[in-house]
Design an enzyme around this catalytic site. Structure first.
Site, PDB file in Angstrom:
ATOM      1  N   ARG A  25       0.814  -1.221   0.000  1.00  0.00           N
ATOM      2  CA  ARG A  25       0.000   0.000   0.000  1.00  0.00           C
ATOM      3  C   ARG A  25       0.845   1.268   0.000  1.00  0.00           C
ATOM      4  O   ARG A  25       0.354   2.345  -0.273  1.00  0.00           O
ATOM      5  CB  ARG A  25      -0.954  -0.019   1.217  1.00  0.00           C
ATOM      6  N   THR A  96       1.240 -12.263   9.365  1.00  0.00           N
ATOM      7  CA  THR A  96       1.947 -11.949  10.613  1.00  0.00           C
ATOM      8  C   THR A  96       2.227 -13.199  11.455  1.00  0.00           C
ATOM      9  O   THR A  96       3.276 -13.299  12.097  1.00  0.00           O
ATOM     10  CB  THR A  96       1.130 -10.937  11.444  1.00  0.00           C
ATOM     11  N   ARG A 463      45.416  44.619 -10.835  1.00  0.00           N
ATOM     12  CA  ARG A 463      44.419  45.091 -11.808  1.00  0.00           C
ATOM     13  C   ARG A 463      45.108  46.132 -12.660  1.00  0.00           C
ATOM     14  O   ARG A 463      46.124  46.706 -12.247  1.00  0.00           O
ATOM     15  CB  ARG A 463      43.206  45.685 -11.095  1.00  0.00           C
TER      16      ARG A 463
HETATM   17  C1  UD1 Z   1      -2.114  -5.982  11.596  1.00  0.00           C
HETATM   18  C2  UD1 Z   1      -3.070  -6.874  12.410  1.00  0.00           C
HETATM   19  C3  UD1 Z   1      -4.295  -6.059  12.784  1.00  0.00           C
HETATM   20  C4  UD1 Z   1      -3.902  -4.808  13.554  1.00  0.00           C
HETATM   21  C5  UD1 Z   1      -2.870  -4.005  12.769  1.00  0.00           C
HETATM   22  C6  UD1 Z   1      -2.323  -2.887  13.634  1.00  0.00           C
HETATM   23  C7  UD1 Z   1      -2.838  -9.192  11.673  1.00  0.00           C
HETATM   24  C8  UD1 Z   1      -3.392 -10.269  10.840  1.00  0.00           C
HETATM   25  N1  UD1 Z   1      -3.445  -8.006  11.615  1.00  0.00           N
HETATM   26  O1  UD1 Z   1      -2.754  -5.641  10.375  1.00  0.00           O
HETATM   27  O2  UD1 Z   1      -5.158  -6.833  13.577  1.00  0.00           O
HETATM   28  O3  UD1 Z   1      -5.043  -4.018  13.813  1.00  0.00           O
HETATM   29  O4  UD1 Z   1      -1.768  -4.840  12.367  1.00  0.00           O
HETATM   30  O5  UD1 Z   1      -1.436  -2.083  12.941  1.00  0.00           O
HETATM   31  O6  UD1 Z   1      -1.886  -9.430  12.379  1.00  0.00           O
HETATM   32  N2  UD1 Z   1       4.675  -8.744   8.205  1.00  0.00           N
HETATM   33  C9  UD1 Z   1       5.699  -9.664   8.048  1.00  0.00           C
HETATM   34  N3  UD1 Z   1       5.467 -10.781   7.313  1.00  0.00           N
HETATM   35  C10 UD1 Z   1       4.261 -11.037   6.745  1.00  0.00           C
HETATM   36  C11 UD1 Z   1       3.230 -10.091   6.922  1.00  0.00           C
HETATM   37  C12 UD1 Z   1       3.447  -8.950   7.671  1.00  0.00           C
HETATM   38  O7  UD1 Z   1       6.809  -9.477   8.547  1.00  0.00           O
HETATM   39  O8  UD1 Z   1       4.144 -12.090   6.111  1.00  0.00           O
HETATM   40  C13 UD1 Z   1       4.948  -7.510   8.987  1.00  0.00           C
HETATM   41  C14 UD1 Z   1       4.807  -6.268   8.145  1.00  0.00           C
HETATM   42  O9  UD1 Z   1       6.063  -5.921   7.572  1.00  0.00           O
HETATM   43  C15 UD1 Z   1       4.334  -5.234   9.162  1.00  0.00           C
HETATM   44  C16 UD1 Z   1       3.630  -6.061  10.231  1.00  0.00           C
HETATM   45  O10 UD1 Z   1       3.988  -7.405  10.020  1.00  0.00           O
HETATM   46  O11 UD1 Z   1       5.412  -4.543   9.731  1.00  0.00           O
HETATM   47  C17 UD1 Z   1       2.112  -5.926  10.164  1.00  0.00           C
HETATM   48  O12 UD1 Z   1       1.683  -6.337   8.877  1.00  0.00           O
HETATM   49  P1  UD1 Z   1       0.567  -5.541   8.064  1.00  0.00           P
HETATM   50  O13 UD1 Z   1       0.392  -6.191   6.749  1.00  0.00           O
HETATM   51  O14 UD1 Z   1       0.843  -4.101   8.080  1.00  0.00           O
HETATM   52  O15 UD1 Z   1      -0.711  -5.861   8.955  1.00  0.00           O
HETATM   53  P2  UD1 Z   1      -1.988  -4.931   9.135  1.00  0.00           P
HETATM   54  O16 UD1 Z   1      -2.854  -5.084   7.951  1.00  0.00           O
HETATM   55  O17 UD1 Z   1      -1.589  -3.565   9.501  1.00  0.00           O
HETATM   56 MG    MG Z   2       0.120  -2.544   9.330  1.00  0.00          MG
END
Ligand code: UD1
Ligand code: MG
Length: 478
Positions: A25, A96, A463
């Protein structure tokens, strides 16, 4: 190799920072956690918080997207050399829960389990998390608790996972992601922040049970909440009232909002310590800038990098300083730009001066409008008041440089040095073709182009002589 001092102290806590996501995003090639606010990547702000709150922690950073870049940036920052940092590679980003599982299944995770310390999970995209919050989150878990969940109540919860409770305020049952939520669930305002403290064994076992049966086909870390609740294990809920501290950064708009809030927090801190900001909302101060005493900052000022502003200095308006040390009582006037430079005590610089890297303005010097310095050192009480360029120059004390002086420091191949000793008086519109030295107390006549060294105490005139031809003007006109 010598043992680091921290190894003598067993970690009281383990930390997993989730930093592998691409951050689609953000619409940027830069890994999300390296996006900058207040002068440094988001992940540095998080590491700063960890270092302050729990310096003895062992830290695993889960990296994936742009992993070399992320690791190199962190490793090259000396501030973190005393932290126990471990990089865990998550080859594909499947959520996550998947990321945390890579950490717990690694040798690092095994060691953490053995040491029985609790595990704090922090997402890499919550840069405003304060050391106070980290300290409170890592207070010891209750004996029967398997996790502590950090939640907060948001006016606009869009995009966050919603905390579902039994009844209105009963125990937490689960967290539902926005994409999986029903309309009723979307109306909930309490959200999960992605910050948790887990009992290690519960985290390890729980992660192995998480499935990806959800709208995004991802392994959600949030599932551990419903696992704990279904197994009737105790979940401690910690609600943080300062919701601004928990702003997630997922797109450029959220990045600018987080940057604005952090800036306000930084300015407020300095204002409370005695710095007067005429227009706080029009001033930007990076997180590593230091005010050493009271000072006054006018509107539209950017203080960046590791700038230091000393007691009684006045800055601005419309000034940009990066890694500049501004001495006590110095005045930096409108429109001045400086980088990697030093401004001495009581000096006055600008309006519209340009201090390029390696410039040093001595005590009580005056550098006036449209003056550019590059690797130029000015001794005490020297004055360069108007329209000049000094590059690769060493200028002594009490020197007066007239208007329009230029060091011709570059011959097309090398940069050459101009030496101007104490008490020299340089007339207006002169050039010094470097390498060249102008000795102590010498006078240089206006309009001179100095190509040879000038002995101390002498007058240099370089100069052609003026010739007046009476009546010639009239003749020309005809
Ligand atoms: C996540 C939470 C959501 C919470 C929000 C708060 C989950 C499923 N959702 O959503 O409940 O309200 O954070 O900000 O946990 N990342 C990895 N590997 C992955 C995926 C993500 O390292 O495979 C890291 C990303 O780099 C990021 C963090 O995890 O720093 C959070 O991931 P992101 O995709 O931003 O989750 P949100 O949609 O924000
Ligand atoms: Mg996030």
């Amino acid at each position: 190799m010598p043992q680091k001092t921290r190894s003598a102290k067993a970690p009281q806590c383990a930390v997993i920072i989730l930093a592998a996501g691409q951050g689609k995003r953000m619409k940027s090639d830069l890994p999300k956690v390296l996006q900058e606010i207040a002068g440094q990547p988001m992940i540095f702000h998080i590491l700063d918080g960890v270092r302050q709150a729990i310096p003895s922690a062992t830290v695993a950073i889960v990296v994936g997207h742009g992993k070399e870049h992320v690791e190199k940036q962190i490793r090259s920052n000396d501030s973190y050399s005393d932290l126990d940092l471990n990089f865990i590679f998550q080859p594909e980003q499947k959520g996550t829960g998947h990321a945390a599982r890579f950490a717990m299944d690694s040798p690092w995770g095994e060691a953490v389990l053995k040491s029985r310390v609790p595990v704090l999970v922090l997402p890499g995209d919550l840069p405003l998390v304060s050391p106070e919050l980290i300290a409170q989150m890592t207070e010891e878990l209750g004996r029967s608790s398997v996790m502590r969940l950090l939640t907060c109540v948001l006016g606009d919860p869009t995009g966050y996972g919603r905390v579902v409770r039994r009844g209105k305020a009963g125990p937490v049952l689960r967290i539902v992601e926005e994409k999986d939520a029903t309309q009723r669930e979307k109306e909930l305002h309490e959200v999960g922040t992605s910050i948790y403290l887990f009992q290690g064994q519960f985290l390890k076992t729980g992660l192995s049970r998480v499935t990806n049966k959800n709208a995004q086909a991802e392994y959600y870390l949030t599932d551990l909440v419903s696992q704990a609740s279904r197994a009737q294990k105790k979940i401690e809920v910690f609600q943080w009232s300062e919701s601004q501290d928990l702003r997630g950064v997922n797109d450029p708009w959220e990045l600018s909002q987080a940057g604005r809030y952090l800036n306000q927090r930084i300015i407020q801190k300095w204002a409370r310590s005695g710095v007067r900001f005429i227009a706080p909302e029009l001033t930007w101060v990076d997180s590593k800038v230091v005010f050493d005493g009271i000072a006054e900052v006018s509107p539209n000022v950017l203080l960046q990098g590791r700038s230091v502003i000393r007691n009684g200095a006045k800055i601005g308006p419309h000034v940009v300083l990066k890694n500049v040390d501004v001495g006590s009582g110095a005045i930096v006037k409108a429109g001045t730009v400086g980088e990697d430079a030093v401004i001495g005590t009581g000096a006055s610089v600008g309006p519209y001066a340009h201090l390029r890297p390696g410039s040093e303005v001595g005590e009580e010097c005056k550098v006036g409008n449209f003056v550019e310095l590059k690797k130029a050192k000015l001794g005490r009480k020297t004055s360069v008041s108007h329209l000049s360029y000094l590059g690769d120059a060493v200028v002594g004390e009490n020197v007066n440089i007239g208007c329009g002086f230029i060091t011709c420091n570059y011959d097309g191949k090398t940069k050459n040095v101009t030496l101007i000793e104490d008490d020299v008086f340089m007339g207006s519109d002169c050039q010094a073709v470097a390498p060249v030295k102008i000795g102590k107390g010498a006078y240089v006549a206006s309009g001179s182009t100095i190509t040879e060294d000038v002995e101390a105490g002498s007058l240099a005139v370089a100069r052609s002589r003026q010739v007046n031809k009476p009546g010639y003007a009239q003749k020309y006109r005809k």
